[in-house]
Design a protein around this motif. Structure first.
Motif, PDB file in Angstrom:
ATOM      1  N   ALA A  60       0.742  -1.422  -0.019  1.00 40.42           N
ATOM      2  CA  ALA A  60       0.003  -0.002   0.054  1.00 40.42           C
ATOM      3  C   ALA A  60       0.967   1.166  -0.111  1.00 40.42           C
ATOM      4  O   ALA A  60       0.525   2.218  -0.625  1.00 40.42           O
ATOM      5  N   VAL A  61       2.017   1.315   0.647  1.00 41.07           N
ATOM      6  CA  VAL A  61       2.846   2.363   0.687  1.00 41.07           C
ATOM      7  C   VAL A  61       3.622   2.518  -0.556  1.00 41.07           C
ATOM      8  O   VAL A  61       3.473   3.573  -1.381  1.00 41.07           O
ATOM      9  N   GLY A  62       3.893   1.459  -1.208  1.00 41.60           N
ATOM     10  CA  GLY A  62       4.120   1.278  -2.620  1.00 41.60           C
ATOM     11  C   GLY A  62       3.351   1.782  -3.688  1.00 41.60           C
ATOM     12  O   GLY A  62       3.742   2.696  -4.637  1.00 41.60           O
ATOM     13  N   ALA A  63       2.034   1.632  -3.456  1.00 39.01           N
ATOM     14  CA  ALA A  63       0.870   2.152  -4.274  1.00 39.01           C
ATOM     15  C   ALA A  63       0.896   3.834  -4.026  1.00 39.01           C
ATOM     16  O   ALA A  63       0.581   4.454  -5.082  1.00 39.01           O
ATOM     17  N   TRP A  64       1.103   4.164  -2.657  1.00 39.69           N
ATOM     18  CA  TRP A  64       0.907   5.588  -2.636  1.00 39.69           C
ATOM     19  C   TRP A  64       2.076   6.314  -3.076  1.00 39.69           C
ATOM     20  O   TRP A  64       1.966   7.571  -3.744  1.00 39.69           O
ATOM     21  N   LEU A  65       3.368   5.707  -3.132  1.00 36.90           N
ATOM     22  CA  LEU A  65       4.443   6.410  -3.893  1.00 36.90           C
ATOM     23  C   LEU A  65       4.258   6.426  -5.336  1.00 36.90           C
ATOM     24  O   LEU A  65       4.539   7.550  -5.958  1.00 36.90           O
ATOM     25  N   SER A  66       3.554   5.494  -5.972  1.00 30.86           N
ATOM     26  CA  SER A  66       3.510   5.497  -7.289  1.00 30.86           C
ATOM     27  C   SER A  66       2.339   6.582  -7.635  1.00 30.86           C
ATOM     28  O   SER A  66       2.751   7.167  -8.504  1.00 30.86           O
ATOM     29  N   HIS A  67       1.318   6.820  -6.743  1.00 29.44           N
ATOM     30  CA  HIS A  67       0.349   7.846  -6.948  1.00 29.44           C
ATOM     31  C   HIS A  67       1.102   9.326  -6.922  1.00 29.44           C
ATOM     32  O   HIS A  67       0.760  10.005  -7.681  1.00 29.44           O
ATOM     33  N   LEU A  68       2.160   9.184  -6.118  1.00 30.81           N
ATOM     34  CA  LEU A  68       2.803  10.479  -5.835  1.00 30.81           C
ATOM     35  C   LEU A  68       3.640  10.760  -7.125  1.00 30.81           C
ATOM     36  O   LEU A  68       3.973  11.899  -7.557  1.00 30.81           O
ATOM     37  N   GLN A  69       4.443   9.801  -7.590  1.00 32.46           N
ATOM     38  CA  GLN A  69       5.139   9.889  -8.781  1.00 32.46           C
ATOM     39  C   GLN A  69       4.154  10.025  -9.979  1.00 32.46           C
ATOM     40  O   GLN A  69       4.683  11.000 -10.931  1.00 32.46           O
ATOM     41  N   VAL A 105       2.909  -7.258 -28.567  1.00 36.15           N
ATOM     42  CA  VAL A 105       2.862  -7.173 -27.155  1.00 36.15           C
ATOM     43  C   VAL A 105       3.324  -6.173 -26.522  1.00 36.15           C
ATOM     44  O   VAL A 105       4.593  -5.969 -26.671  1.00 36.15           O
ATOM     45  N   GLN A 106       2.657  -5.550 -25.622  1.00 39.42           N
ATOM     46  CA  GLN A 106       3.534  -4.266 -24.836  1.00 39.42           C
ATOM     47  C   GLN A 106       4.293  -4.661 -23.800  1.00 39.42           C
ATOM     48  O   GLN A 106       3.773  -5.132 -22.702  1.00 39.42           O
ATOM     49  N   SER A 107       5.713  -4.707 -23.592  1.00 36.71           N
ATOM     50  CA  SER A 107       6.133  -5.283 -22.574  1.00 36.71           C
ATOM     51  C   SER A 107       6.212  -3.758 -21.577  1.00 36.71           C
ATOM     52  O   SER A 107       5.979  -2.534 -21.909  1.00 36.71           O
ATOM     53  N   TYR A 108       6.654  -4.032 -20.427  1.00 39.77           N
ATOM     54  CA  TYR A 108       6.550  -3.155 -19.456  1.00 39.77           C
ATOM     55  C   TYR A 108       7.860  -1.940 -19.521  1.00 39.77           C
ATOM     56  O   TYR A 108       7.659  -0.859 -19.169  1.00 39.77           O
ATOM     57  N   GLU A 109       9.118  -2.569 -20.291  1.00 40.70           N
ATOM     58  CA  GLU A 109      10.052  -1.605 -20.458  1.00 40.70           C
ATOM     59  C   GLU A 109       9.796  -0.533 -21.557  1.00 40.70           C
ATOM     60  O   GLU A 109      10.200   0.401 -21.533  1.00 40.70           O
ATOM     61  N   SER A 110       8.729  -0.856 -22.420  1.00 39.74           N
ATOM     62  CA  SER A 110       8.481   0.153 -23.348  1.00 39.74           C
ATOM     63  C   SER A 110       7.370   1.229 -22.957  1.00 39.74           C
ATOM     64  O   SER A 110       6.949   1.989 -23.807  1.00 39.74           O
ATOM     65  N   LEU A 111       6.790   1.052 -21.710  1.00 44.66           N
ATOM     66  CA  LEU A 111       5.807   1.901 -21.377  1.00 44.66           C
ATOM     67  C   LEU A 111       6.507   3.221 -21.215  1.00 44.66           C
ATOM     68  O   LEU A 111       7.621   3.380 -20.704  1.00 44.66           O
ATOM     69  N   SER A 112       5.696   4.401 -21.138  1.00 40.75           N
ATOM     70  CA  SER A 112       6.074   5.758 -20.684  1.00 40.75           C
ATOM     71  C   SER A 112       6.039   5.661 -19.367  1.00 40.75           C
ATOM     72  O   SER A 112       5.411   4.801 -18.751  1.00 40.75           O
ATOM     73  N   ASP A 113       6.510   6.785 -18.682  1.00 47.94           N
ATOM     74  CA  ASP A 113       6.765   6.987 -17.126  1.00 47.94           C
ATOM     75  C   ASP A 113       5.235   6.903 -16.518  1.00 47.94           C
ATOM     76  O   ASP A 113       5.079   6.185 -15.671  1.00 47.94           O
ATOM     77  N   GLY A 114       4.125   7.588 -17.336  1.00 46.73           N
ATOM     78  CA  GLY A 114       3.074   7.802 -16.715  1.00 46.73           C
ATOM     79  C   GLY A 114       2.121   6.429 -16.774  1.00 46.73           C
ATOM     80  O   GLY A 114       1.637   6.151 -15.743  1.00 46.73           O
ATOM     81  N   GLU A 115       2.489   5.716 -17.675  1.00 51.05           N
ATOM     82  CA  GLU A 115       1.929   4.168 -17.941  1.00 51.05           C
ATOM     83  C   GLU A 115       2.760   3.494 -17.055  1.00 51.05           C
ATOM     84  O   GLU A 115       1.690   2.498 -16.139  1.00 51.05           O
ATOM     85  N   ARG A 116       3.814   3.512 -16.697  1.00 49.64           N
ATOM     86  CA  ARG A 116       4.631   2.766 -15.617  1.00 49.64           C
ATOM     87  C   ARG A 116       3.976   2.875 -14.119  1.00 49.64           C
ATOM     88  O   ARG A 116       3.870   2.029 -13.509  1.00 49.64           O
ATOM     89  N   TYR A 117       3.906   4.141 -13.850  1.00 45.19           N
ATOM     90  CA  TYR A 117       3.395   4.490 -12.633  1.00 45.19           C
ATOM     91  C   TYR A 117       1.896   3.999 -12.364  1.00 45.19           C
ATOM     92  O   TYR A 117       1.654   3.580 -11.189  1.00 45.19           O
ATOM     93  N   LEU A 118       1.154   4.110 -13.406  1.00 48.50           N
ATOM     94  CA  LEU A 118      -0.082   3.698 -13.123  1.00 48.50           C
ATOM     95  C   LEU A 118      -0.235   2.336 -13.089  1.00 48.50           C
ATOM     96  O   LEU A 118      -0.901   1.515 -12.080  1.00 48.50           O
ATOM     97  N   VAL A 119       0.576   1.379 -13.848  1.00 51.86           N
ATOM     98  CA  VAL A 119       0.647   0.037 -13.693  1.00 51.86           C
ATOM     99  C   VAL A 119       1.273  -0.470 -12.345  1.00 51.86           C
ATOM    100  O   VAL A 119       0.558  -1.371 -11.795  1.00 51.86           O
TER     101      VAL A 119
END
Length: 138
Positions: A60-69, A105-119
């Motif tokens: 949950a703390v990791g999710a909060w940090l992703s939200h802040l990012q 197929v979309q890999s995690y490495e090819s995502l933009s920063d916003g998409e990475r944080y959302l995932v």
């Protein structure tokens, strides 16, 4: 807040989301049960539910940090750490299942920063919810 999620979300993020959520869930479950086993062997107490709740809180703390990012917060050492963790795997000589898929197929490495944080946000929330339910059941 939800508008930004809807603007960023696409169907191509489902595969990285499932991969990240499953990986985080398995690691949290494994570490909680392994630590509980070691503690019960040493002291005789069963701490499965407590350790599952602790790992759910960590996620949950990791999710909060992703939200802040997603809001624009920068973590100074995260890029340095990401470079060390996300190493490229060596190319294998055998064929891959991706050779037989017609769609891209979309890999995690090819995502933009916003998409990475959302995932990461959604994967952490899913894994934290499952671990919290398991901590209540055990």
């Amino acid at each position: 807040m939800f508008r930004r999620f809807r603007d960023t979300w696409s169907r191509s993020l489902i595969r990285p989301l499932i991969h990240r959520a499953f990986t985080r869930l398995i690691w949290g479950l494994f570490l909680a049960l392994f630590a509980s086993f070691l503690i019960s062997r040493a002291g005789g107490r069963d701490l499965r539910s407590t350790l599952l709740a602790v790992f759910a809180l960590i996620l949950a703390v990791g999710a909060w940090l992703s939200h802040l990012q997603m809001d624009g917060m920068k973590m100074p050492r995260l890029d340095w750490l990401r470079g060390r963790i996300d190493r490229k795997r060596p190319a294998r000589g055998t064929g891959d299942m991706i050779d037989f898929v017609d769609e891209e197929v979309q890999s995690y490495e090819s995502l933009s920063d916003g998409e990475r944080y959302l995932v990461l946000l959604l994967a952490d929330l899913i894994a934290a919810a499952v671990l919290a339910v398991l901590s209540l059941l055990l």
